[in-house]
Motif scaffolding. Structure first.
Motif, PDB file in Angstrom:
ATOM      1  N   ASP A 153       0.612  -1.108  -0.095  1.00 18.73           N
ATOM      2  CA  ASP A 153      -0.016   0.157   0.240  1.00 18.73           C
ATOM      3  C   ASP A 153       0.986   1.137   0.044  1.00 18.73           C
ATOM      4  OD1 ASP A 153       1.019   0.267   2.660  1.00 18.73           O
ATOM      5  OD2 ASP A 153      -0.899  -0.309   3.629  1.00 18.73           O
ATOM      6  N   THR A 154       0.221   2.345  -0.070  1.00 27.29           N
ATOM      7  CA  THR A 154       1.096   3.448  -0.210  1.00 27.29           C
ATOM      8  C   THR A 154       1.938   4.021   1.225  1.00 27.29           C
ATOM      9  OG1 THR A 154      -0.888   4.818   0.396  1.00 27.29           O
ATOM     10  CG2 THR A 154      -0.110   4.628  -1.742  1.00 27.29           C
ATOM     11  N   ASP A 155       1.799   3.002   2.209  1.00 24.72           N
ATOM     12  CA  ASP A 155       2.506   3.282   3.426  1.00 24.72           C
ATOM     13  C   ASP A 155       3.632   2.316   3.342  1.00 24.72           C
ATOM     14  OD1 ASP A 155       1.190   5.255   4.568  1.00 24.72           O
ATOM     15  OD2 ASP A 155      -0.515   3.961   5.358  1.00 24.72           O
ATOM     16  N   GLY A 156       3.857   1.392   2.261  1.00 26.58           N
ATOM     17  CA  GLY A 156       4.827   0.483   2.216  1.00 26.58           C
ATOM     18  C   GLY A 156       4.491  -0.885   2.755  1.00 26.58           C
ATOM     19  N   LYS A 157       3.344  -0.964   3.153  1.00 27.58           N
ATOM     20  CA  LYS A 157       2.722  -2.389   3.927  1.00 27.58           C
ATOM     21  C   LYS A 157       2.415  -3.487   2.918  1.00 27.58           C
ATOM     22  CE  LYS A 157      -0.205  -1.766   7.339  1.00 27.58           C
ATOM     23  NZ  LYS A 157      -0.559  -0.255   7.380  1.00 27.58           N
TER      24      LYS A 157
ATOM     25  N   HIS B 185      -8.741  -1.672  -1.274  1.00 28.70           N
ATOM     26  CA  HIS B 185      -7.785  -0.909  -2.032  1.00 28.70           C
ATOM     27  C   HIS B 185      -8.294  -0.692  -3.477  1.00 28.70           C
ATOM     28  CE1 HIS B 185      -4.293  -1.462   0.587  1.00 28.70           C
ATOM     29  NE2 HIS B 185      -4.599  -2.575   0.933  1.00 28.70           N
ATOM     30  N   ARG B 186      -8.129   0.405  -3.987  1.00 30.95           N
ATOM     31  CA  ARG B 186      -8.487   0.882  -5.278  1.00 30.95           C
ATOM     32  C   ARG B 186      -8.056  -0.016  -6.175  1.00 30.95           C
ATOM     33  NH1 ARG B 186      -6.172   6.080  -8.039  1.00 30.95           N
ATOM     34  NH2 ARG B 186      -7.396   7.259  -6.644  1.00 30.95           N
ATOM     35  N   THR B 187      -8.910  -0.688  -6.887  1.00 34.62           N
ATOM     36  CA  THR B 187      -8.489  -1.785  -7.870  1.00 34.62           C
ATOM     37  C   THR B 187      -7.795  -1.019  -9.136  1.00 34.62           C
ATOM     38  OG1 THR B 187     -10.284  -3.253  -7.747  1.00 34.62           O
ATOM     39  CG2 THR B 187      -9.264  -3.355  -9.876  1.00 34.62           C
ATOM     40  N   LEU B 188      -6.546  -1.529  -9.427  1.00 33.22           N
ATOM     41  CA  LEU B 188      -5.587  -0.997 -10.301  1.00 33.22           C
ATOM     42  C   LEU B 188      -5.382  -1.641 -11.654  1.00 33.22           C
ATOM     43  CD1 LEU B 188      -3.101   0.811 -10.700  1.00 33.22           C
ATOM     44  CD2 LEU B 188      -1.664  -1.150 -10.091  1.00 33.22           C
ATOM     45  N   VAL B 189      -6.010  -0.956 -12.810  1.00 30.30           N
ATOM     46  CA  VAL B 189      -5.978  -1.464 -14.153  1.00 30.30           C
ATOM     47  C   VAL B 189      -4.844  -0.741 -14.646  1.00 30.30           C
ATOM     48  CG1 VAL B 189      -6.980  -1.914 -16.336  1.00 30.30           C
ATOM     49  CG2 VAL B 189      -8.428  -1.984 -14.100  1.00 30.30           C
ATOM     50  N   THR B 190      -3.738  -1.793 -15.070  1.00 29.67           N
ATOM     51  CA  THR B 190      -2.440  -0.705 -15.722  1.00 29.67           C
ATOM     52  C   THR B 190      -1.788  -1.757 -16.624  1.00 29.67           C
ATOM     53  OG1 THR B 190      -0.584   0.598 -14.918  1.00 29.67           O
ATOM     54  CG2 THR B 190      -0.776  -1.246 -13.781  1.00 29.67           C
ATOM     55  N   HIS B 191      -0.493  -1.085 -17.400  1.00 26.31           N
ATOM     56  CA  HIS B 191       0.323  -2.058 -17.930  1.00 26.31           C
ATOM     57  C   HIS B 191       1.502  -1.476 -17.770  1.00 26.31           C
ATOM     58  CE1 HIS B 191      -2.643  -0.895 -20.944  1.00 26.31           C
ATOM     59  NE2 HIS B 191      -1.914  -0.331 -21.609  1.00 26.31           N
ATOM     60  N   ILE B 192       2.660  -2.524 -17.948  1.00 24.01           N
ATOM     61  CA  ILE B 192       4.076  -1.925 -17.909  1.00 24.01           C
ATOM     62  C   ILE B 192       4.579  -1.999 -19.404  1.00 24.01           C
ATOM     63  CG2 ILE B 192       4.550  -2.241 -15.593  1.00 24.01           C
ATOM     64  CD1 ILE B 192       5.989  -4.743 -16.444  1.00 24.01           C
ATOM     65  N   PHE B 193       5.430  -0.860 -19.786  1.00 28.02           N
ATOM     66  CA  PHE B 193       5.841  -0.845 -20.924  1.00 28.02           C
ATOM     67  C   PHE B 193       7.410  -0.959 -21.108  1.00 28.02           C
ATOM     68  CE2 PHE B 193       2.220   1.810 -20.809  1.00 28.02           C
ATOM     69  CZ  PHE B 193       1.470   1.903 -22.157  1.00 28.02           C
ATOM     70  N   VAL B 194       7.813  -1.489 -22.365  1.00 23.32           N
ATOM     71  CA  VAL B 194       9.358  -1.852 -22.284  1.00 23.32           C
ATOM     72  C   VAL B 194      10.133  -0.519 -22.841  1.00 23.32           C
ATOM     73  CG1 VAL B 194      10.943  -3.485 -23.582  1.00 23.32           C
ATOM     74  CG2 VAL B 194       8.316  -4.175 -23.064  1.00 23.32           C
ATOM     75  N   GLU B 195      11.161  -0.393 -21.688  1.00 24.50           N
ATOM     76  CA  GLU B 195      11.636   0.931 -21.921  1.00 24.50           C
ATOM     77  C   GLU B 195      12.489   1.044 -23.158  1.00 24.50           C
ATOM     78  OE1 GLU B 195      14.400   2.610 -18.516  1.00 24.50           O
ATOM     79  OE2 GLU B 195      15.662   1.289 -19.779  1.00 24.50           O
ATOM     80  N   ASP B 196      13.152   0.071 -23.744  1.00 26.56           N
ATOM     81  CA  ASP B 196      13.786   0.277 -25.107  1.00 26.56           C
ATOM     82  C   ASP B 196      12.975  -0.107 -26.145  1.00 26.56           C
ATOM     83  OD1 ASP B 196      13.546  -2.430 -24.964  1.00 26.56           O
ATOM     84  OD2 ASP B 196      15.811  -2.854 -24.685  1.00 26.56           O
ATOM     85  N   ASP B 197      11.686  -0.104 -26.081  1.00 26.10           N
ATOM     86  CA  ASP B 197      10.882  -0.189 -27.299  1.00 26.10           C
ATOM     87  C   ASP B 197      10.620   1.163 -28.091  1.00 26.10           C
ATOM     88  OD1 ASP B 197       8.951  -0.827 -29.139  1.00 26.10           O
ATOM     89  OD2 ASP B 197       7.281  -0.927 -27.948  1.00 26.10           O
TER      90      ASP B 197
ATOM     91  N   LEU C 151      -0.584   0.081  -4.390  1.00 21.74           N
ATOM     92  CA  LEU C 151      -2.154   0.156  -4.532  1.00 21.74           C
ATOM     93  C   LEU C 151      -2.720   1.559  -3.439  1.00 21.74           C
ATOM     94  CD1 LEU C 151      -3.575  -3.527  -4.251  1.00 21.74           C
ATOM     95  CD2 LEU C 151      -2.979  -2.069  -6.210  1.00 21.74           C
ATOM     96  N   ALA C 152      -3.640   2.330  -4.261  1.00 21.14           N
ATOM     97  CA  ALA C 152      -4.327   3.327  -3.449  1.00 21.14           C
ATOM     98  C   ALA C 152      -5.236   2.779  -2.498  1.00 21.14           C
ATOM     99  CB  ALA C 152      -4.578   4.543  -4.411  1.00 21.14           C
ATOM    100  N   PRO C 153      -5.585   3.467  -1.454  1.00 20.59           N
ATOM    101  CA  PRO C 153      -6.720   2.974  -0.648  1.00 20.59           C
ATOM    102  C   PRO C 153      -7.838   3.091  -1.327  1.00 20.59           C
ATOM    103  CG  PRO C 153      -5.781   5.071   0.404  1.00 20.59           C
ATOM    104  CD  PRO C 153      -4.829   4.553  -0.936  1.00 20.59           C
ATOM    105  N   GLY C 154      -8.981   2.494  -0.816  1.00 15.69           N
ATOM    106  CA  GLY C 154     -10.330   2.773  -1.601  1.00 15.69           C
ATOM    107  C   GLY C 154     -11.260   1.296  -1.287  1.00 15.69           C
ATOM    108  N   GLU C 155     -12.134   1.494  -1.957  1.00 16.75           N
ATOM    109  CA  GLU C 155     -13.167   0.234  -1.693  1.00 16.75           C
ATOM    110  C   GLU C 155     -12.447  -1.171  -1.877  1.00 16.75           C
ATOM    111  OE1 GLU C 155     -16.768   0.797  -1.243  1.00 16.75           O
ATOM    112  OE2 GLU C 155     -15.385   2.613  -0.702  1.00 16.75           O
TER     113      GLU C 155
END
Ligand code: BEZ
Ligand code: FE
Length: 665
Positions: free
Chosen positions: A506-510, A595-607, A661-665
Motif C-alpha cells: 500500500d502507499t505506506d509500504g505495507k 484498495h482501489r482496483t488497479l488496471v494498468t500495464h508496464i511498457f518496455v523501456e527500449d521499445d 495500491l491506493a486505498p479505496g473500496e
C-alpha cells in the motif's frame, strides 16, 4: 473609402453639341490632317452616317457591321483600309461599329473618331473584342482608344425607346459596378455617380418622349461618364455574373444586365453604406437622409426599373433552374476578391434564384442576418438542453444536458454539413455492425479518441506514490486460468520468455498479501488468445501475492502491435494519417480488499515505438520499465532453464514491477 490609389485617365477629346456632329467631324479631320477617311456604319445607320460626314470627303464606306466583331470581318475591314490608303477611321453607331473600328486600329494603328448613337460606351475604353468561332477574346490596347468622341444627341433621337432603355440600363450597370470594381477609386466613383444621376434623370424622360432632345443629351453624357468610370475601375461582380450568363448560357447582353443589377446592388449595398447613400441620391431617391441607405439605393433602382418597364426575370430569357449550379460555379471562379462582401456559393445561388424568378431584390444586412442566425442556433441548443430539465435522476440529467450542449456547440463551431452528419451516422452504424462478444468497435473508438484514457485519468487521480492506471483495452477476460506463484502463464504462446517479479504494497509500504494479480498479454505476433481461431487460452493468468506481497511468474517479453484496424476505426486512423500501433506492454489488474482496483500495464523501456506514440494514449512515464535481456544459458531465478530442450538454451528477459495500491473500496 481609401485615399491610397493609382488612377489612370485615358487621353481622349470629347466634342459635344446637338446638331453639330458634321462640323465637329470636319474640324477633327482638319486637326488630324486626315484626307482618306473610312466610315464604318451598319446599313441601318447609313443615313445618320451621311449626316455626320456632310462636311468631309469619304474615301471608303464600310457597312458590314455585325455584333461581336468576327475575326473574318475584321480582316476584311483591315484589307479594305489598306487598299484605300485610309488615314482615319470614323465609326458611327453602337458597340458593333465602334468595335469593328477598334479591330482595324488594333493592327493598323489608325486613329479613330467615334460617333456613338447608343449608350454602349465602347468609345470611351481601350478595350477591344474579337470573336473566332464561338470564342470571344478581349484585351486592352492604347491603339484602339478613339482619339476623339463626337456627341450629337440629334443622332440618337430616332433610337427606339426599347433599345434606349436596354442600352441605358446597361450603362447604369457600368456606374453601379464601378463603385466596387477591382480598381475603383474616388475619381472613377465620382464619374460613376454622375453617370447614374444623368441616366436616372434621362431614361424615364426618353420613355415618355423618345424625341426629348434634352433627355437624349443627358443620356449621352451619362453613358459616357459611366463608360469612362468603368474603363478605369474594371469589371466588378455584376459584370462577371453577366459575362457568365451571356458567354455560357447565351443570354442577351442588355436585358441580362437590366435584370441582374438590382440583386448585385442588394447583396453589396449594406457593406458600403456611404456609397449606397450617394447612389440613392444620384438615382433620385426622395426619402429622408436618416433612412437605411442600402434600402434606399435598392428601392431607387427598383423604382427606376419599374418606370422603364425593364425586364425582370432571367427565366424569360431562357435560363432554367438546372443551369444555376454551373452558373454559380463559373461565377465563383471569376468573382473579384474586391467585392464589398465576400462572395459565397450560397449568396450566388440565392442571387441567381431571385433573378431567375424576379422576386423583389432585398438589401441584405449581413450583420443583422448573422445575428439572427446566431440567435436561432443558440435558442435551439438551449431548448434541446432544456429537454432534460425534468429528468428525475440528477446525475443522468447532468450527463445528458452537458453532452447535448457540447454536441450542439460542436455542430455550430465546425458548421457541420448534412453530408458529414450522414457520414458520422453511417460510421457509427458500421461500428455497431462490427461489434460482437469478441470485438468492441465502440470501445476502440473511445480508445483512439483518448476518451478511454481520459476517463481513466478522471477516475484514478494520483494518490501519493500509488501506481498509475491506464486503459483496460478490449482483451481482458474475467476468468483466466489460475497460475501458481512462479508458474508460466504464456501457455505455449510464441515469444521470448520473461521473468516478472515484484511486490504489492500500500502507499505506506505495507505488503498487501494475497492481492489478486490478473495478467494478460499478446504473443510475439501481436495476437491475444481471444483472437486465435482455435479458442485456446494463452498469455493470461491469475495469481495471488504471497503473505509478504511478493509475486513472480513467467510470461513473454511483450512486443508492439497494432490495435484492430480492419474496421471503421482503422479506416478513421488511416484517413487521419495516424498509426494503429501500441508500444509493447504487459497488462495487469490488481485487486485487494480496502484498495482501489488497479488496471494498468508496464511498457518496455527500449521499445522504439514509445518514441512514436501510442494509438490509445495509454503510456505514463512511471509505467515504463527496464526489461533486462539475458543471454542463452544464463540461469533463471527459479533455477529453470527457459527453452532447456533447445541446444544452448534460449535468451530470456526479466523485469521488476513493484505495485503500490491506493486505498479505496
Ligand atoms: C490493448 O492494449 O490491449 C488495447 C487497448 C486499447 C485498444 C486496443 C487494444
Ligand atoms: Fe494490449
Amino acid at each position: 473609402m481609401s485615399m491610397t490609389f493609382s488612377h489612370r485617365t485615358l487621353g481622349q477629346r470629347v466634342l459635344s453639341g446637338s446638331g453639330q456632329a458634321a462640323a465637329h467631324l470636319a474640324a477633327e479631320c482638319e486637326r488630324l490632317g486626315a484626307t482618306r477617311v473610312m466610315v464604318l456604319a451598319s446599313p441601318g445607320r447609313r443615313q445618320l452616317a451621311e449626316r455626320v460626314c456632310a462636311g468631309i470627303e469619304v474615301a471608303l464606306r464600310f457597312d458590314r457591321v455585325v455584333e461581336h466583331v468576327p475575326v473574318e470581318l475584321a480582316e476584311a475591314a483591315r484589307a479594305a483600309a489598306a487598299a484605300h490608303g485610309i488615314d482615319l477611321l470614323v465609326s458611327v453607331g453602337g458597340g458593333s461599329a465602334t468595335g469593328l473600328a477598334k479591330a482595324v486600329a488594333l493592327t493598323t494603328g489608325l486613329p479613330i473618331v467615334a460617333v456613338p448613337t447608343t449608350y454602349a460606351g465602347s468609345e470611351a475604353t481601350d478595350v477591344w473584342g474579337l470573336t473566332e468561332g464561338r470564342t470571344k477574346t478581349t484585351g486592352s490596347d492604347d491603339r484602339v482608344l478613339p482619339v476623339s468622341v463626337i456627341h450629337d444627341a440629334e443622332l440618337t433621337r430616332t433610337l427606339p425607346v426599347g433599345l434606349s432603355v436596354a442600352s441605358g440600363l446597361n450603362s447604369l450597370a457600368h456606374c453601379v459596378d464601378s463603385l466596387w470594381a477591382p480598381r475603383a477609386d474616388p475619381i472613377n466613383r465620382a464619374l460613376a455617380l454622375e453617370g447614374a444621376r444623368a441616366l436616372a434623370a434621362a431614361l424615364p424622360a426618353i420613355v415618355a418622349d423618345g424625341g426629348d432632345l434634352a433627355a437624349r443629351e443627358q443620356a449621352l453624357h451619362g453613358s459616357y461618364s459611366a463608360a469612362v468610370a468603368f474603363a478605369s475601375a474594371g469589371s466588378g461582380l455584376h459584370h462577371r455574373i453577366c459575362h457568365v450568363l451571356g458567354g455560357t448560357f447565351g443570354l442577351p447582353h442588355a436585358q441580362t444586365h437590366a435584370i441582374v443589377l438590382p440583386y448585385v446592388l442588394a447583396l453589396n449595398a449594406h457593406a458600403v453604406p456611404a456609397l449606397s447613400a450617394r447612389l440613392a441620391a444620384a438615382l433620385g431617391h426622395p426619402g429622408p437622409a436618416d433612412g437605411d441607405p442600402a434600402v434606399a439605393a435598392v428601392a431607387a433602382l427598383e423604382r427606376l426599373r419599374e418606370a422603364l418597364g425593364a425586364p425582370r426575370r432571367l427565366a424569360d430569357l431562357g435560363l432554367t433552374e438546372r443551369d444555376l449550379p454551373e452558373a454559380v460555379r463559373r461565377i465563383l471562379a471569376a468573382a473579384p476578391a474586391t467585392n464589398p462582401v465576400p462572395v459565397t456559393e450560397q449568396d450566388l445561388m440565392a442571387l441567381l434564384t431571385a433573378a431567375l424568378t424576379g422576386s423583389a431584390p432585398a438589401a441584405t444586412d449581413r450583420d443583422q442576418s448573422a445575428r439572427e442566425q446566431e440567435l436561432r442556433e443558440s435558442e435551439l441548443a438551449d431548448r434541446a438542453v432544456a429537454g432534460f430539465a425534468a429528468c428525475p435522476d440528477p446525475r443522468l440529467r447532468r450527463l445528458l444536458e452537458s453532452l447535448t450542449g457540447h454536441l450542439h456547440a460542436f455542430v455550430r463551431e465546425v458548421r457541420l454539413t448534412e453530408r458529414e452528419w450522414r457520414g458520422a451516422v453511417e460510421f457509427l452504424a458500421e461500428a455497431g455492425h462490427r461489434t460482437d462478444d469478441k470485438r468492441q468497435e465502440f470501445v476502440l473508438l473511445s480508445d483512439v479518441l483518448g476518451v478511454s484514457m481520459q476517463t481513466v485519468a478522471v477516475n484514478n487521480e494520483a494518490y501519493r506514490d500509488a501506481t498509475e492506471a491506464t486503459v483496460l483495452g478490449p482483451f481482458f477476460v474475467a476468468d483466466s486460468p489460475e497460475v501458481p506463484l512462479g508458474g508460466d502463464l504464456a501457455g505455449g504462446a510464441p515469444g521470448t520468455p520473461c521473468w516478472v517479479e515484484g511486490t504489492v504494497t500500500d502507499t505506506d509500504g505495507k505488503p498487501v498479501g494475497g492481492a489478486l494479480i490478473e495478467v494478460w498479454q499478446a504473443d510475439e505476433d501481436g495476437q491475444y488468445d481471444v483472437q486465435y481461431p482455435d479458442g485456446r487460452v494463452a498469455g493470461r493468468g491469475r495469481l495471488r501475492a504471497d503473505r509478504d506481497g511478493g509475486y513472480r511468474f513467467w510470461a513473454l517479453k511483450p512486443t508492439r502491435y497494432p490495435v484492430p484496424d480492419d474496421g471503421p476505426v482503422g479506416r478513421l486512423l488511416a484517413a487521419a494519417g495516424r498509426s494503429a500501433m501500441r508500444p509493447a506492454h504487459l497488462h495487469f489488474m490488481v485487486t485487494a480488499p480496502g484498495h482501489r482496483t488497479l488496471v494498468t500495464h508496464i511498457f518496455v523501456e527500449d521499445d522504439p515505438q514509445l518514441l512514436f506514440g501510442d494509438a490509445v494514449f495509454g503510456v505514463r512515464d512511471g509505467l515504463v520499465k527496464r526489461f533486462a535481456d539475458q543471454r542463452p544459458g544464463t540461469p533463471a531465478p527459479d533455477g529453470r532453464e527457459p527453452g532447456s530442450l533447445q541446444p544452448g538454451g534460449r535468451a530470456w528477459s526479466r523485469v521488476r514491477f513493484d505495485i503500490v495500491l491506493a486505498p479505496g473500496e
